[in-house]
Design an enzyme around this catalytic site. Sequence first.
Site, PDB file in Angstrom:
ATOM      1  N   GLY A 132      -2.299  45.623   2.881  1.00 57.88           N
ATOM      2  CA  GLY A 132      -0.803  44.897   2.484  1.00 57.88           C
ATOM      3  C   GLY A 132      -0.690  43.871   2.946  1.00 57.88           C
ATOM      4  O   GLY A 132      -0.083  43.382   3.391  1.00 57.88           O
ATOM      5  N   TYR A 133      -0.924  42.872   2.323  1.00 58.20           N
ATOM      6  CA  TYR A 133      -0.658  41.938   2.071  1.00 58.20           C
ATOM      7  C   TYR A 133      -0.183  40.912   0.732  1.00 58.20           C
ATOM      8  O   TYR A 133       0.672  40.620   1.078  1.00 58.20           O
ATOM      9  CB  TYR A 133      -2.438  40.447   1.878  1.00 58.20           C
ATOM     10  CG  TYR A 133      -2.504  40.465   3.250  1.00 58.20           C
ATOM     11  CD1 TYR A 133      -2.493  41.650   4.473  1.00 58.20           C
ATOM     12  CD2 TYR A 133      -4.210  39.554   3.728  1.00 58.20           C
ATOM     13  CE1 TYR A 133      -3.936  41.231   5.233  1.00 58.20           C
ATOM     14  CE2 TYR A 133      -4.621  39.478   4.575  1.00 58.20           C
ATOM     15  CZ  TYR A 133      -4.867  39.945   5.637  1.00 58.20           C
ATOM     16  OH  TYR A 133      -5.255  40.709   7.242  1.00 58.20           O
ATOM     17  N   GLU A 249     -13.742  39.798   5.427  1.00 58.52           N
ATOM     18  CA  GLU A 249     -13.129  41.228   4.007  1.00 58.52           C
ATOM     19  C   GLU A 249     -14.418  40.089   3.162  1.00 58.52           C
ATOM     20  O   GLU A 249     -14.950  40.251   2.716  1.00 58.52           O
ATOM     21  CB  GLU A 249     -11.866  40.505   3.494  1.00 58.52           C
ATOM     22  CG  GLU A 249     -12.143  41.226   1.591  1.00 58.52           C
ATOM     23  CD  GLU A 249     -10.279  41.151   1.382  1.00 58.52           C
ATOM     24  OE1 GLU A 249      -9.618  40.482   1.965  1.00 58.52           O
ATOM     25  OE2 GLU A 249     -10.259  41.735   0.452  1.00 58.52           O
ATOM     26  N   SER A 371      -9.614  34.060  -4.981  1.00 56.89           N
ATOM     27  CA  SER A 371      -9.760  33.306  -6.397  1.00 56.89           C
ATOM     28  C   SER A 371     -10.141  32.686  -5.935  1.00 56.89           C
ATOM     29  O   SER A 371     -10.534  31.929  -5.112  1.00 56.89           O
ATOM     30  CB  SER A 371      -8.541  33.333  -6.962  1.00 56.89           C
ATOM     31  OG  SER A 371      -8.167  32.331  -6.636  1.00 56.89           O
TER      32      SER A 371
HETATM   33  C1  FAD Z   1      -9.159  44.642  -7.587  1.00 56.38           C
HETATM   34  C2  FAD Z   1      -8.011  44.061  -6.803  1.00 56.38           C
HETATM   35  C3  FAD Z   1      -7.432  44.598  -5.595  1.00 56.38           C
HETATM   36  C4  FAD Z   1      -7.088  43.903  -4.408  1.00 56.38           C
HETATM   37  N1  FAD Z   1      -7.098  44.694  -3.407  1.00 56.38           N
HETATM   38  C5  FAD Z   1      -6.178  44.304  -2.607  1.00 56.38           C
HETATM   39  C6  FAD Z   1      -5.367  44.943  -1.436  1.00 56.38           C
HETATM   40  O1  FAD Z   1      -6.270  45.350  -1.219  1.00 56.38           O
HETATM   41  N2  FAD Z   1      -3.747  44.115  -0.460  1.00 56.38           N
HETATM   42  C7  FAD Z   1      -3.480  43.011  -0.749  1.00 56.38           C
HETATM   43  O2  FAD Z   1      -2.969  42.488  -0.078  1.00 56.38           O
HETATM   44  N3  FAD Z   1      -4.178  42.568  -2.516  1.00 56.38           N
HETATM   45  C8  FAD Z   1      -5.131  42.742  -3.023  1.00 56.38           C
HETATM   46  N4  FAD Z   1      -5.348  42.122  -4.106  1.00 56.38           N
HETATM   47  C9  FAD Z   1      -4.337  40.928  -4.612  1.00 56.38           C
HETATM   48  C10 FAD Z   1      -5.126  39.428  -4.500  1.00 56.38           C
HETATM   49  O3  FAD Z   1      -6.065  38.734  -3.177  1.00 56.38           O
HETATM   50  C11 FAD Z   1      -4.648  38.467  -5.107  1.00 56.38           C
HETATM   51  O4  FAD Z   1      -4.475  38.927  -6.745  1.00 56.38           O
HETATM   52  C12 FAD Z   1      -5.302  37.046  -4.961  1.00 56.38           C
HETATM   53  O5  FAD Z   1      -5.158  36.664  -3.494  1.00 56.38           O
HETATM   54  C13 FAD Z   1      -4.346  35.940  -6.076  1.00 56.38           C
HETATM   55  O6  FAD Z   1      -3.289  36.070  -5.652  1.00 56.38           O
HETATM   56  P1  FAD Z   1      -1.964  36.444  -7.113  1.00 56.38           P
HETATM   57  O7  FAD Z   1      -2.413  37.654  -8.130  1.00 56.38           O
HETATM   58  O8  FAD Z   1      -1.207  36.143  -6.471  1.00 56.38           O
HETATM   59  O9  FAD Z   1      -2.106  34.971  -8.563  1.00 56.38           O
HETATM   60  P2  FAD Z   1      -1.480  34.240  -7.845  1.00 56.38           P
HETATM   61  O10 FAD Z   1      -1.470  33.367  -6.160  1.00 56.38           O
HETATM   62  O11 FAD Z   1       0.166  34.007  -7.945  1.00 56.38           O
HETATM   63  O12 FAD Z   1      -2.591  32.344  -8.391  1.00 56.38           O
HETATM   64  C14 FAD Z   1      -3.135  32.290 -10.183  1.00 56.38           C
HETATM   65  C15 FAD Z   1      -3.671  31.285 -11.043  1.00 56.38           C
HETATM   66  O13 FAD Z   1      -3.449  30.800  -9.740  1.00 56.38           O
HETATM   67  C16 FAD Z   1      -4.054  29.995  -9.255  1.00 56.38           C
HETATM   68  N5  FAD Z   1      -3.974  29.202  -7.393  1.00 56.38           N
HETATM   69  C17 FAD Z   1      -3.082  29.212  -7.469  1.00 56.38           C
HETATM   70  N6  FAD Z   1      -3.094  29.010  -5.607  1.00 56.38           N
HETATM   71  C18 FAD Z   1      -4.285  27.967  -6.558  1.00 56.38           C
HETATM   72  C19 FAD Z   1      -4.243  26.433  -5.699  1.00 56.38           C
HETATM   73  N7  FAD Z   1      -3.267  26.259  -4.161  1.00 56.38           N
HETATM   74  N8  FAD Z   1      -4.756  26.113  -5.534  1.00 56.38           N
HETATM   75  C20 FAD Z   1      -5.297  26.165  -7.481  1.00 56.38           C
HETATM   76  N9  FAD Z   1      -5.684  27.024  -8.493  1.00 56.38           N
HETATM   77  C21 FAD Z   1      -4.627  28.022  -7.472  1.00 56.38           C
HETATM   78  C22 FAD Z   1      -5.497  30.978  -8.558  1.00 56.38           C
HETATM   79  O14 FAD Z   1      -6.411  30.915  -8.275  1.00 56.38           O
HETATM   80  C23 FAD Z   1      -5.035  31.915 -10.371  1.00 56.38           C
HETATM   81  O15 FAD Z   1      -6.348  31.938 -11.283  1.00 56.38           O
HETATM   82  C24 FAD Z   1      -6.065  43.023  -4.651  1.00 56.38           C
HETATM   83  C25 FAD Z   1      -6.505  42.627  -6.274  1.00 56.38           C
HETATM   84  C26 FAD Z   1      -7.000  42.548  -7.392  1.00 56.38           C
HETATM   85  C27 FAD Z   1      -7.604  41.588  -8.729  1.00 56.38           C
END
Ligand code: FAD
Length: 391
Positions: A132-133, A249, A371
């Site tokens: 839960g992050y 991870e 990402s």
């Molecule tokens: C299949 C899957 C399973 C997952 N499982 C889990 C889980 O079990 N538990 C959990 O807690 N999370 C989970 N996640 C979440 C995952 O960790 C997040 O989706 C990821 O960290 C990106 O965060 P966000 O979706 O909020 O996108 P955002 O952070 O909003 O990013 C949107 C876009 O902006 C870019 N971006 C953001 N900040 C910057 C920066 N500083 N510089 C350049 N580019 C930037 C990103 O690369 C991305 O392209 C999962 C995601 C997926 C797809």
Amino acid sequence: MELRFSREDEAFRREVADWLAAELAGEFSAVRGRGGPGDEHALTRERRAWERRLGAAGWSCIGFPREYGGRDATLTQQVIFYEEYARAGGPGRLGHIGEGLLGPTLVHFGSEAQKRRFLPAIVRGEEVWCQGYSEPNAGSDLANVQTRARLEGGEWVLHGQKVWTSWAQWADWCFVVCRTDPASSRHAGLSYLLVPMRQPGIEIRPIVQITGTSEFSEVFYDGARTAAENVVGAPGEGWKVAMGTLAFERGASTLGQQLAFANELAAIIETAKHNGRARDPLIRQRLADAWIGLQLQRANALRTLSGGGSQLSREAMITKLFWATWHRSLGKLAMDVLGPEAEIAAAAPYELTPLQRLFLFSRSDTIYAGSNQIQRNLIAERALGLPRDRR
Ligand SMILES: Cc1cc2nc3c(=O)[nH]c(=O)nc-3n(C[C@H](O)[C@H](O)[C@H](O)COP(=O)(O)OP(=O)(O)OC[C@H]3O[C@@H](n4cnc5c(N)ncnc54)[C@H](O)[C@@H]3O)c2cc1C
């Protein structure tokens, strides 16, 4: 740099392979090859039984210390295990987050009581974990976590929302990063809590993904409770622990995955031979490129292993970026090899073939566990010493 496995390691490999081959041909043959990405809902009861079988036979959590049920296996042995598991078609592991993420975190940061309470239950396959992050406004910017918890009568009480929680609907416990100091901001004042999932204060809403299945969910915490002692590290110092989990991870558990990728590439090559696309010069080049990328991943994994065996080195930083980008391209290649057939579902209403699932789910590889953009920032800042990214 030693790029070969030792004789002892090869003997260990045979032992793992023999055990897996026998088990997956017998009582557990139904789960062989099932439960991977996009198929995660398949046979969950049988896969829970498989987790217990692995635990009983000493083949779960082999890297955990012996005193908590593991085998004290070296990193190399763990990678060998992951490789053989993929080669044998072992099912998607319901225990993956407990084994690969929470377990190592507790070994490093947990109290003795926490290790004794939680690690053996993970090894025995009795308790499934989720992570839960992420929150609607805290993904890449994880320090923006808004879920709150406060101590009330010997228990933490949680309020807030998490999102993208993989396997929440099957999990017994979740490690939740939340703000326990209401006056704090960013990295300070966060705590890493261990929270039971089956309780009235938690609502789980599965999210339908492009695979048509729900690997992850939204999770609402509305007065959810957990005992005061279920905090890993000191209250308010959860950021350090959370970052420790992320290093696990992005590290060890991915080093052995090239064998699973090799199976996928083999299936794509077979398809190309069968449908004639193997004669297309551009497809042939891309197949060869994919194979080269696979060899590079293997070489990088071996180099990482030879760099000390227990600690993950700098090479680990490029591992996530490289494999995720490569794997996403592999999914696209699979569709191009299939041609127009790629657009036809295996069965109504939306049953997908393994290659379609590969394509759709691999879109997420460059997002989860950091990402691609975030990985590049990490490499820039930590490996190259460039100025910090502006927040
Ligand atoms: C299949 C899957 C399973 C997952 N499982 C889990 C889980 O079990 N538990 C959990 O807690 N999370 C989970 N996640 C979440 C995952 O960790 C997040 O989706 C990821 O960290 C990106 O965060 P966000 O979706 O909020 O996108 P955002 O952070 O909003 O990013 C949107 C876009 O902006 C870019 N971006 C953001 N900040 C910057 C920066 N500083 N510089 C350049 N580019 C930037 C990103 O690369 C991305 O392209 C999962 C995601 C997926 C797809």
